[in-house]
Design a protein around this motif. Structure first.
Motif, PDB file in Angstrom:
ATOM      1  N   PHE A   2      -8.387  10.221  -3.989  1.00 48.11           N
ATOM      2  CA  PHE A   2      -8.771   9.172  -4.927  1.00 48.11           C
ATOM      3  C   PHE A   2      -9.205   7.878  -4.234  1.00 48.11           C
ATOM      4  O   PHE A   2     -10.287   7.360  -4.544  1.00 48.11           O
ATOM      5  CB  PHE A   2      -7.645   8.902  -5.934  1.00 48.11           C
ATOM      6  CG  PHE A   2      -8.023   7.879  -6.960  1.00 48.11           C
ATOM      7  CD1 PHE A   2      -8.951   8.183  -7.939  1.00 48.11           C
ATOM      8  CD2 PHE A   2      -7.467   6.615  -6.921  1.00 48.11           C
ATOM      9  CE1 PHE A   2      -9.321   7.237  -8.877  1.00 48.11           C
ATOM     10  CE2 PHE A   2      -7.830   5.664  -7.838  1.00 48.11           C
ATOM     11  CZ  PHE A   2      -8.754   5.971  -8.827  1.00 48.11           C
ATOM     12  N   PRO A   3      -8.447   7.333  -3.284  1.00 45.65           N
ATOM     13  CA  PRO A   3      -8.931   6.119  -2.605  1.00 45.65           C
ATOM     14  C   PRO A   3     -10.226   6.357  -1.825  1.00 45.65           C
ATOM     15  O   PRO A   3     -11.091   5.486  -1.771  1.00 45.65           O
ATOM     16  CB  PRO A   3      -7.790   5.746  -1.655  1.00 45.65           C
ATOM     17  CG  PRO A   3      -6.605   6.442  -2.165  1.00 45.65           C
ATOM     18  CD  PRO A   3      -7.082   7.663  -2.878  1.00 45.65           C
ATOM     19  N   GLN A  21     -16.181   5.564  -1.411  1.00 43.72           N
ATOM     20  CA  GLN A  21     -17.529   6.115  -1.369  1.00 43.72           C
ATOM     21  C   GLN A  21     -18.387   5.578  -2.505  1.00 43.72           C
ATOM     22  O   GLN A  21     -19.570   5.288  -2.321  1.00 43.72           O
ATOM     23  CB  GLN A  21     -17.477   7.646  -1.423  1.00 43.72           C
ATOM     24  CG  GLN A  21     -17.001   8.277  -0.148  1.00 43.72           C
ATOM     25  CD  GLN A  21     -17.972   8.052   1.001  1.00 43.72           C
ATOM     26  OE1 GLN A  21     -19.174   8.000   0.823  1.00 43.72           O
ATOM     27  NE2 GLN A  21     -17.424   7.913   2.182  1.00 43.72           N
ATOM     28  N   ILE A  22     -17.811   5.445  -3.686  1.00 44.51           N
ATOM     29  CA  ILE A  22     -18.561   4.905  -4.825  1.00 44.51           C
ATOM     30  C   ILE A  22     -18.939   3.449  -4.570  1.00 44.51           C
ATOM     31  O   ILE A  22     -20.065   3.032  -4.864  1.00 44.51           O
ATOM     32  CB  ILE A  22     -17.755   5.072  -6.131  1.00 44.51           C
ATOM     33  CG1 ILE A  22     -17.692   6.556  -6.508  1.00 44.51           C
ATOM     34  CG2 ILE A  22     -18.361   4.252  -7.264  1.00 44.51           C
ATOM     35  CD1 ILE A  22     -16.781   6.861  -7.663  1.00 44.51           C
ATOM     36  N   MET A  38       0.834  -1.170   0.000  1.00 42.80           N
ATOM     37  CA  MET A  38       0.000   0.000   0.000  1.00 42.80           C
ATOM     38  C   MET A  38       0.883   1.238   0.000  1.00 42.80           C
ATOM     39  O   MET A  38       1.812   1.357   0.779  1.00 42.80           O
ATOM     40  CB  MET A  38      -0.891  -0.022   1.238  1.00 42.80           C
ATOM     41  CG  MET A  38      -1.840   1.120   1.321  1.00 42.80           C
ATOM     42  SD  MET A  38      -3.049   0.691   2.561  1.00 42.80           S
ATOM     43  CE  MET A  38      -3.340   2.252   3.262  1.00 42.80           C
ATOM     44  N   LYS A  39       0.585   2.145  -0.881  1.00 46.59           N
ATOM     45  CA  LYS A  39       1.371   3.373  -1.004  1.00 46.59           C
ATOM     46  C   LYS A  39       1.046   4.324   0.138  1.00 46.59           C
ATOM     47  O   LYS A  39      -0.105   4.589   0.445  1.00 46.59           O
ATOM     48  CB  LYS A  39       1.049   4.028  -2.344  1.00 46.59           C
ATOM     49  CG  LYS A  39       1.827   5.286  -2.605  1.00 46.59           C
ATOM     50  CD  LYS A  39       1.413   5.858  -3.946  1.00 46.59           C
ATOM     51  CE  LYS A  39       1.779   7.313  -3.988  1.00 46.59           C
ATOM     52  NZ  LYS A  39       1.234   7.987  -5.151  1.00 46.59           N
ATOM     53  N   ILE A  68      -3.440  16.115  -1.054  1.00 51.50           N
ATOM     54  CA  ILE A  68      -4.900  16.047  -1.010  1.00 51.50           C
ATOM     55  C   ILE A  68      -5.424  15.218  -2.176  1.00 51.50           C
ATOM     56  O   ILE A  68      -6.319  14.381  -2.002  1.00 51.50           O
ATOM     57  CB  ILE A  68      -5.508  17.465  -1.008  1.00 51.50           C
ATOM     58  CG1 ILE A  68      -5.223  18.142   0.330  1.00 51.50           C
ATOM     59  CG2 ILE A  68      -7.003  17.418  -1.281  1.00 51.50           C
ATOM     60  CD1 ILE A  68      -5.628  19.591   0.387  1.00 51.50           C
ATOM     61  N   VAL A  69      -4.883  15.428  -3.355  1.00 45.20           N
ATOM     62  CA  VAL A  69      -5.318  14.658  -4.527  1.00 45.20           C
ATOM     63  C   VAL A  69      -4.982  13.181  -4.342  1.00 45.20           C
ATOM     64  O   VAL A  69      -5.801  12.304  -4.654  1.00 45.20           O
ATOM     65  CB  VAL A  69      -4.688  15.230  -5.813  1.00 45.20           C
ATOM     66  CG1 VAL A  69      -4.925  14.310  -7.003  1.00 45.20           C
ATOM     67  CG2 VAL A  69      -5.219  16.619  -6.089  1.00 45.20           C
ATOM     68  N   ASN A  70      -3.811  12.870  -3.825  1.00 45.36           N
ATOM     69  CA  ASN A  70      -3.427  11.474  -3.608  1.00 45.36           C
ATOM     70  C   ASN A  70      -4.296  10.798  -2.557  1.00 45.36           C
ATOM     71  O   ASN A  70      -4.556   9.601  -2.640  1.00 45.36           O
ATOM     72  CB  ASN A  70      -1.959  11.381  -3.208  1.00 45.36           C
ATOM     73  CG  ASN A  70      -1.025  11.616  -4.376  1.00 45.36           C
ATOM     74  OD1 ASN A  70      -1.417  11.470  -5.530  1.00 45.36           O
ATOM     75  ND2 ASN A  70       0.198  11.999  -4.085  1.00 45.36           N
TER      76      ASN A  70
END
Length: 82
Positions: free
Chosen positions: A20-21, A26-27, A1-2, A15-17
């Motif tokens: 995404f997860p 949530q989806i 895991m990164k 924040i962008v990194n």
């Protein structure tokens, strides 16, 4: 895991990194709820009542969860200080 390194990268990139997860989670949760409601609606003779019960209970569950998180997040630092 990164792992996301909040010390060295820029704030925007972190924040962008991290977003995404969280977005994917949530989806997946949303799809689970949609499929769950489809199955509940197809219950013979009580499907509409079951959907109504879910519609009434869900906001109550969210409120209880919100207050639990409020007191848990606020109480943990106070407990660790004292």
């Amino acid at each position: 895991m990164k792992r996301i390194d909040f010390e060295n990268d820029t704030v925007t990139r972190n924040i962008v990194n991290a977003a995404f997860p969280l977005l994917v989670a949530q989806i997946m949760s949303l799809l689970y709820n949609v499929v769950d409601r489809i199955y509940i609606a197809r219950i013979p003779s009580v499907g509409t009542y079951a959907l109504g019960a879910i519609g009434l209970c869900f906001p109550l569950t969210v409120i209880i969860n919100a207050f639990s998180n409020l007191f848990g997040s606020g109480g943990a630092p106070l407990f660790s200080i004292g």
